[in-house]
Design an enzyme around this catalytic site. Structure first.
Site, PDB file in Angstrom:
ATOM      1  NE  ARG A  62       2.804   6.899  -7.737  1.00  0.00           N
ATOM      2  CZ  ARG A  62       2.163   6.576  -6.634  1.00  0.00           C
ATOM      3  NH1 ARG A  62       2.814   6.428  -5.516  1.00  0.00           N
ATOM      4  NH2 ARG A  62       0.874   6.377  -6.649  1.00  0.00           N
TER       5      ARG A  62
ATOM      6  NE  ARG B  23       1.600   2.693  -5.674  1.00  0.00           N
ATOM      7  CZ  ARG B  23       0.388   2.161  -5.846  1.00  0.00           C
ATOM      8  NH1 ARG B  23      -0.136   2.092  -7.031  1.00  0.00           N
ATOM      9  NH2 ARG B  23      -0.287   1.687  -4.836  1.00  0.00           N
TER      10      ARG B  23
ATOM     11  CG  ASP C  74       2.695   4.815  -2.761  1.00  0.00           C
ATOM     12  OD1 ASP C  74       2.566   6.032  -2.923  1.00  0.00           O
ATOM     13  OD2 ASP C  74       1.890   4.131  -2.103  1.00  0.00           O
TER      14      ASP C  74
ATOM     15  CG  ASP D 294       1.250   5.867   1.114  1.00  0.00           C
ATOM     16  OD1 ASP D 294       1.141   6.837   0.338  1.00  0.00           O
ATOM     17  OD2 ASP D 294       0.821   4.734   0.854  1.00  0.00           O
TER      18      ASP D 294
END
Length: 156
Positions: free
Chosen positions: A83, A93, A96, A98
């Protein structure tokens, strides 16, 4: 050690492989994984048209460092998975990661907001979290994951 919830997402390449590599890298850097959810297939939300479905997984664990140190680690893992450092949240993507919650901390900085600002309204976050941490409370609303999950699910 602080209890932390993370959300993994991806929709390009070998997503389960990227999740497995990310978990190993987190653990080799001091993150203690306590639980991980099943992988859920979800439609993209607020993404450009034609974005493929996402695979999402929640991870619950313990971290001894600061929120900033964890953010730096997760961003490095994302970059190592392919990424770009500068990326749009509206595009496909490889990976990810988070930070959804960090204990009972509430952080509002330009590049780090905890709890994650949209987590309490997003089914693709709440459903995997409800599988492994239904009683987890968001510090800013005091609502449990299970309460929010059923509220959002029933409103759709």
């Amino acid at each position: 050690m602080i209890e932390v919830s993370l959300m993994f997402g991806g929709n390009l390449g070998d997503v389960p492989g990227a999740f497995a590599c990310a978990l190993r890298e987190l653990e080799s850097n001091g993150f203690q994984v306590h639980a991980q959810s099943s992988v859920f297939l979800t439609a993209p939300v607020d993404c450009v048209p034609g974005t493929p479905d996402f695979q999402n997984m929640a991870v619950l664990g313990f971290w001894q460092g600061s929120p900033r140190e964890l953010l730096n680690l997760t961003q490095r893992i994302e970059r190592e998975s392919g990424r770009p450092a500068q990326h749009s949240s509206r595009e496909a993507r490889t990976l990810d990661i988070d930070i959804i919650t960090f204990g009972q901390e509430i952080i509002c900085e330009s590049d780090l907001i905890i709890p994650h600002p949209r987590a309490q309204q997003r089914l693709f976050v709440l459903e995997p979290l409800a599988e492994i941490a239904p009683d987890l409370r968001f510090p800013d609303s005091s609502q449990t994951v299970s309460t929010l999950f059923f509220r959002v699910k029933n409103s759709e």
